[in-house]
Write a protein that holds these residues in place. Sequence first.
Motif, PDB file in Angstrom:
ATOM      1  N   THR A 129     -37.603  21.319 -32.343  1.00 47.24           N
ATOM      2  CA  THR A 129     -38.990  20.504 -32.418  1.00 47.24           C
ATOM      3  C   THR A 129     -39.852  21.222 -31.325  1.00 47.24           C
ATOM      4  N   GLU A 130     -39.205  21.473 -30.093  1.00 49.96           N
ATOM      5  CA  GLU A 130     -39.790  21.997 -28.956  1.00 49.96           C
ATOM      6  C   GLU A 130     -40.177  23.489 -29.256  1.00 49.96           C
ATOM      7  N   PHE A 131     -39.393  24.143 -29.874  1.00 54.57           N
ATOM      8  CA  PHE A 131     -39.785  25.345 -30.276  1.00 54.57           C
ATOM      9  C   PHE A 131     -40.811  25.806 -31.408  1.00 54.57           C
ATOM     10  N   CYS A 132     -40.983  24.690 -32.246  1.00 52.46           N
ATOM     11  CA  CYS A 132     -42.089  24.441 -33.262  1.00 52.46           C
ATOM     12  C   CYS A 132     -43.413  24.160 -32.416  1.00 52.46           C
ATOM     13  N   GLY A 133     -43.181  23.237 -31.487  1.00 54.91           N
ATOM     14  CA  GLY A 133     -44.393  22.762 -30.589  1.00 54.91           C
ATOM     15  C   GLY A 133     -45.111  24.093 -29.872  1.00 54.91           C
ATOM     16  N   VAL A 134     -44.187  24.850 -29.332  1.00 52.29           N
ATOM     17  CA  VAL A 134     -44.810  26.114 -28.698  1.00 52.29           C
ATOM     18  C   VAL A 134     -45.321  27.126 -29.315  1.00 52.29           C
ATOM     19  N   LEU A 135     -44.516  27.487 -30.429  1.00 53.64           N
ATOM     20  CA  LEU A 135     -45.098  28.314 -31.664  1.00 53.64           C
ATOM     21  C   LEU A 135     -46.427  27.976 -32.055  1.00 53.64           C
ATOM     22  N   ASP A 146     -46.718  16.826 -31.889  1.00 54.51           N
ATOM     23  CA  ASP A 146     -46.946  15.748 -33.210  1.00 54.51           C
ATOM     24  C   ASP A 146     -45.542  15.044 -33.297  1.00 54.51           C
ATOM     25  N   GLY A 147     -45.465  13.836 -33.789  1.00 57.02           N
ATOM     26  CA  GLY A 147     -44.317  12.919 -33.989  1.00 57.02           C
ATOM     27  C   GLY A 147     -44.051  13.285 -35.610  1.00 57.02           C
ATOM     28  N   PRO A 148     -42.946  12.345 -35.807  1.00 49.73           N
ATOM     29  CA  PRO A 148     -42.537  11.204 -35.443  1.00 49.73           C
ATOM     30  C   PRO A 148     -41.317  10.996 -34.243  1.00 49.73           C
ATOM     31  N   CYS A 149     -40.914  12.101 -34.027  1.00 55.52           N
ATOM     32  CA  CYS A 149     -39.748  12.045 -32.947  1.00 55.52           C
ATOM     33  C   CYS A 149     -39.928  13.199 -31.946  1.00 55.52           C
ATOM     34  N   GLY A 150     -41.038  12.973 -31.244  1.00 56.46           N
ATOM     35  CA  GLY A 150     -41.148  13.812 -29.922  1.00 56.46           C
ATOM     36  C   GLY A 150     -40.331  13.380 -28.749  1.00 56.46           C
ATOM     37  N   LYS A 151     -40.496  14.212 -27.662  1.00 51.80           N
ATOM     38  CA  LYS A 151     -39.568  14.222 -26.574  1.00 51.80           C
ATOM     39  C   LYS A 151     -39.651  12.687 -25.995  1.00 51.80           C
ATOM     40  N   SER A 152     -40.851  12.076 -26.057  1.00 53.19           N
ATOM     41  CA  SER A 152     -41.072  10.722 -25.427  1.00 53.19           C
ATOM     42  C   SER A 152     -40.396   9.574 -26.287  1.00 53.19           C
ATOM     43  N   ASP A 153     -40.544   9.960 -27.616  1.00 51.62           N
ATOM     44  CA  ASP A 153     -39.770   9.144 -28.589  1.00 51.62           C
ATOM     45  C   ASP A 153     -38.194   9.208 -28.590  1.00 51.62           C
ATOM     46  N   LEU A 186     -36.297  14.155 -36.785  1.00 50.98           N
ATOM     47  CA  LEU A 186     -36.618  15.514 -36.160  1.00 50.98           C
ATOM     48  C   LEU A 186     -36.998  16.454 -36.968  1.00 50.98           C
ATOM     49  N   ALA A 187     -36.219  16.776 -38.121  1.00 48.86           N
ATOM     50  CA  ALA A 187     -36.754  17.589 -39.055  1.00 48.86           C
ATOM     51  C   ALA A 187     -38.142  17.313 -39.550  1.00 48.86           C
ATOM     52  N   LEU A 188     -38.328  16.103 -39.847  1.00 50.43           N
ATOM     53  CA  LEU A 188     -40.028  15.833 -40.124  1.00 50.43           C
ATOM     54  C   LEU A 188     -40.773  16.236 -39.197  1.00 50.43           C
ATOM     55  N   THR A 189     -40.353  15.880 -37.807  1.00 47.04           N
ATOM     56  CA  THR A 189     -41.168  16.551 -36.704  1.00 47.04           C
ATOM     57  C   THR A 189     -41.456  18.008 -36.755  1.00 47.04           C
ATOM     58  N   CYS A 190     -40.384  18.514 -36.952  1.00 40.68           N
ATOM     59  CA  CYS A 190     -40.822  19.964 -37.000  1.00 40.68           C
ATOM     60  C   CYS A 190     -41.513  20.431 -38.047  1.00 40.68           C
ATOM     61  N   ILE A 191     -41.312  19.860 -39.413  1.00 46.68           N
ATOM     62  CA  ILE A 191     -42.483  20.176 -40.265  1.00 46.68           C
ATOM     63  C   ILE A 191     -43.677  19.647 -39.856  1.00 46.68           C
ATOM     64  N   GLN A 192     -43.928  18.629 -39.426  1.00 53.03           N
ATOM     65  CA  GLN A 192     -45.361  18.067 -38.801  1.00 53.03           C
ATOM     66  C   GLN A 192     -45.943  18.995 -37.949  1.00 53.03           C
ATOM     67  N   ARG A 193     -45.285  19.496 -36.976  1.00 54.00           N
ATOM     68  CA  ARG A 193     -45.551  20.376 -35.926  1.00 54.00           C
ATOM     69  C   ARG A 193     -46.315  21.700 -36.464  1.00 54.00           C
ATOM     70  N   VAL A 194     -45.557  22.268 -37.490  1.00 54.90           N
ATOM     71  CA  VAL A 194     -45.751  23.557 -38.002  1.00 54.90           C
ATOM     72  C   VAL A 194     -46.926  23.385 -38.995  1.00 54.90           C
ATOM     73  N   ARG A 195     -46.996  22.240 -39.790  1.00 51.71           N
ATOM     74  CA  ARG A 195     -48.050  22.032 -40.468  1.00 51.71           C
ATOM     75  C   ARG A 195     -49.607  21.658 -39.388  1.00 51.71           C
ATOM     76  N   GLN A 196     -49.339  20.874 -38.652  1.00 54.41           N
ATOM     77  CA  GLN A 196     -50.537  20.830 -37.754  1.00 54.41           C
ATOM     78  C   GLN A 196     -50.962  21.897 -37.100  1.00 54.41           C
ATOM     79  N   GLY A 197     -49.977  22.696 -36.767  1.00 58.87           N
ATOM     80  CA  GLY A 197     -50.355  23.936 -36.072  1.00 58.87           C
ATOM     81  C   GLY A 197     -51.232  24.921 -36.650  1.00 58.87           C
ATOM     82  N   LEU A 198     -50.684  24.969 -38.152  1.00 55.04           N
ATOM     83  CA  LEU A 198     -51.313  25.974 -39.147  1.00 55.04           C
ATOM     84  C   LEU A 198     -52.638  25.429 -39.557  1.00 55.04           C
TER      85      LEU A 198
END
Length: 204
Positions: A129-135, A146-153, A186-198
């Motif tokens: 998830t953090e890798f997807c966020g940095v990308l 983006d959530g639903p399962c970021g670091k704070s969560d 966490l998998a949904l978080t990865c997808i969400q971060r990629v989608r929102q980044g794009l």
Amino acid sequence: MITIYQLKPRFQSLLRPGVQALARRGTTANQVTLLACGLSLLVGIILSTAGASHPGLFLLLPVWMLLRMGLNAIDGMLAREHDQKTPLGAYLNELTDVVADAALYIPFAFLPGVQPLSVALVIFLAALTEFCGVLGLMVGASRRYDGPCGKSDRAFVFGLLGLLISLGWLPPTWLNLIMPLLALALALTCIQRVRQGLAEARTS
């Protein structure tokens, strides 16, 4: 999607006077980052080696998770508000978070009856998830939180699990159900971060 991360501005407001005092004393953001990581490793080692036989030690986890969130906020505020941003600090901020998360999650794998692979999967997906966020930065977007399962969560969830285990209110075998559900989040978080980044990159 609402996450605990969105409470960060209010949390920072509470910490700001202390951060200003630290800055006046010459404390650097990188020092705080390394301190948080080092203490996370210490807590992880204690729980990994003694937590299975002394479940009460898991009370360390919610206490430390709260303190760690404070230190993470402090290092960011020192960097942004006191001109301490550096390339090294950017690397340390991302790398130490992943290392610290792994150290704090792995003790659950040593509890009796827990499937270690389910904990390992959560550790892997948390790092992803953090890798997807940095990308996001590489495609012209911002660093995604983006959530639903970021670091704070995750800090909240694992802190709560530690509290329940320390009090004897959560049989460790229940983690065999909880960890797969957490992996899904966490998998949904990865997808969400990629989608929102794009999406952000397309509009920038």
